[in-house]
Design a protein around this motif. Sequence first.
Motif, PDB file in Angstrom:
ATOM      1  N   ASP A 125       4.894   5.493  -5.280  1.00  0.00           N
ATOM      2  CA  ASP A 125       5.073   5.517  -6.734  1.00  0.00           C
ATOM      3  C   ASP A 125       4.284   6.661  -7.355  1.00  0.00           C
ATOM      4  O   ASP A 125       4.756   7.342  -8.279  1.00  0.00           O
ATOM      5  N   ALA A 126       3.059   6.878  -6.854  1.00  0.00           N
ATOM      6  CA  ALA A 126       2.249   7.978  -7.368  1.00  0.00           C
ATOM      7  C   ALA A 126       2.785   9.325  -6.904  1.00  0.00           C
ATOM      8  O   ALA A 126       2.874  10.282  -7.680  1.00  0.00           O
ATOM      9  N   SER A 142      13.466  14.136  -4.120  1.00  0.00           N
ATOM     10  CA  SER A 142      13.464  12.679  -4.207  1.00  0.00           C
ATOM     11  C   SER A 142      12.640  12.115  -3.062  1.00  0.00           C
ATOM     12  O   SER A 142      12.617  12.676  -1.960  1.00  0.00           O
ATOM     13  N   LEU A 143      11.997  10.995  -3.316  1.00  0.00           N
ATOM     14  CA  LEU A 143      11.206  10.307  -2.303  1.00  0.00           C
ATOM     15  C   LEU A 143      11.681   8.864  -2.227  1.00  0.00           C
ATOM     16  O   LEU A 143      11.689   8.152  -3.238  1.00  0.00           O
ATOM     17  N   GLU A 144      12.100   8.426  -1.050  1.00  0.00           N
ATOM     18  CA  GLU A 144      12.599   7.073  -0.854  1.00  0.00           C
ATOM     19  C   GLU A 144      11.734   6.330   0.162  1.00  0.00           C
ATOM     20  O   GLU A 144      11.363   6.896   1.200  1.00  0.00           O
ATOM     21  N   PHE A 145      11.445   5.067  -0.138  1.00  0.00           N
ATOM     22  CA  PHE A 145      10.699   4.205   0.777  1.00  0.00           C
ATOM     23  C   PHE A 145      11.579   3.017   1.110  1.00  0.00           C
ATOM     24  O   PHE A 145      12.001   2.281   0.211  1.00  0.00           O
ATOM     25  N   ALA A 146      11.863   2.821   2.397  1.00  0.00           N
ATOM     26  CA  ALA A 146      12.788   1.765   2.814  1.00  0.00           C
ATOM     27  C   ALA A 146      12.127   0.866   3.861  1.00  0.00           C
ATOM     28  O   ALA A 146      12.309   1.071   5.060  1.00  0.00           O
ATOM     29  N   PRO A 147      11.352  -0.136   3.414  1.00  0.00           N
ATOM     30  CA  PRO A 147      10.776  -1.088   4.379  1.00  0.00           C
ATOM     31  C   PRO A 147      11.798  -2.149   4.772  1.00  0.00           C
ATOM     32  O   PRO A 147      12.646  -2.537   3.966  1.00  0.00           O
ATOM     33  N   ARG A 192       0.834  -1.207   0.000  1.00  0.00           N
ATOM     34  CA  ARG A 192       0.000   0.000   0.000  1.00  0.00           C
ATOM     35  C   ARG A 192       0.866   1.253   0.000  1.00  0.00           C
ATOM     36  O   ARG A 192       0.627   2.194  -0.784  1.00  0.00           O
ATOM     37  N   ILE A 193       1.877   1.284   0.866  1.00  0.00           N
ATOM     38  CA  ILE A 193       2.740   2.464   0.940  1.00  0.00           C
ATOM     39  C   ILE A 193       3.567   2.605  -0.336  1.00  0.00           C
ATOM     40  O   ILE A 193       3.791   3.717  -0.833  1.00  0.00           O
ATOM     41  N   ILE A 209      10.785   7.523   3.809  1.00  0.00           N
ATOM     42  CA  ILE A 209       9.800   6.803   4.614  1.00  0.00           C
ATOM     43  C   ILE A 209      10.420   5.472   5.020  1.00  0.00           C
ATOM     44  O   ILE A 209      10.822   4.678   4.155  1.00  0.00           O
ATOM     45  N   ALA A 210      10.537   5.241   6.308  1.00  0.00           N
ATOM     46  CA  ALA A 210      11.057   3.979   6.830  1.00  0.00           C
ATOM     47  C   ALA A 210       9.905   3.192   7.429  1.00  0.00           C
ATOM     48  O   ALA A 210       8.989   3.765   8.031  1.00  0.00           O
TER      49      ALA A 210
END
Length: 386
Positions: free
Chosen positions: A208-209, A220-225, A202-203, A262-263
């Motif tokens: 991505d959008a 820049s936007l980073e997502f690190a799960p 979901r995140i 976003i972590a």
Amino acid sequence: MNALIQNMGALYRSSPMPVLLFDTEWRICWANDYAREKAPLLCNEDYLQEVFFGESGQELLGKLNRGEVLRVVQHRFLGEELELTLTPHFVLGRLRGVEGRVLPVLKKGDEGVYAAKDYAGQVVDLAVAHLREPLTQIFSLIDPLVQRLETTTTGRLPLEYVRLMTEQSYAMLAGLINLSEYSRCMGGTAVPDIHKEDLVARIQTLCDAANLFFLGAGLSLEFAPEMKTLEACADFVRLDIALLNLLLNAANHSYEGGTVRIALSRRGDHALLAVSDSGCGMDADQVQNAFSPLALGEDGTAPAGYGLGLGVVKRILQLHGGTVALSSTLGVGTTVSLSLPLRQELEPPLPPPSGEFRAIPPSPYLENRFSPVYVFLSGVQPLKRD
């Protein structure tokens, strides 16, 4: 849970009115089904302390220890009084529990069942509907106006005016959404629409959008799960709104060329989300007032980028039984951390939320110009370096 609380819980389990039971440390240790389903914010200790009581738990406990029965009335956002009666219960001369019953705001319906009046929701829904109508008319004129300007004018100035008009219209729409969410949460009428979904996916879809708008603003936007999947039961549409508010704040307080991260991790039975930026940061006074709605600065103006949005984030997390924390250093950046309980099983089905949102499939985020991503992130404006 002591025997007194257990016995009182059995007595009120099926009561057609919200009932809360507190222990001697002023913690909510039990709430009946009606309270959890019809007035979920009343089951949140932070909400009761900040909004309802207006004084510390220790002050209230002092009065209850003296045997006082307290009648706490809340008028805010309600057409009638919402009254919480707190009754102390003693065993062998010692306070062993406190009973809280919500009474006057409830009316008896035709079926003999009590139901909370949704005055706040009705008023705000009406206001939002009236304000959305002229905004919809503005949006309907934008495309033909752009086409006309592209064929009849030279230079980019007229098109720049249209772009600014569009951004401000989206900003007004985002404000209406936040106002609706905030008033429902504060009025105790927000009902979460809970379903099960992969939180990581979901995140990722949301990021991505959102990244389209970040790239367009030079960010820049980073997502690190930490994991590939994480199943959760939540109101994901409201969680989207919370995250979009945080992304908007982070972007608008970052410098051009900066990165928002976003972590996502898991700690026990909670998911931990952290949205961080390396932007201008806040001083101690700003951090202290960050969650206050429309807090005013010393010059009497509302500080840009925080206030109602962070208040909405906090109330949405409270609605899920979660918490929000903020840390910031002036000139270094800000991190907002969310702790979301991971429910293993779905609770009994709840009625759909009374707000204007319903579950939105992830795919139309970029196809639908009125999706939350468009509404919240179209006006991203990072800071310019000196």
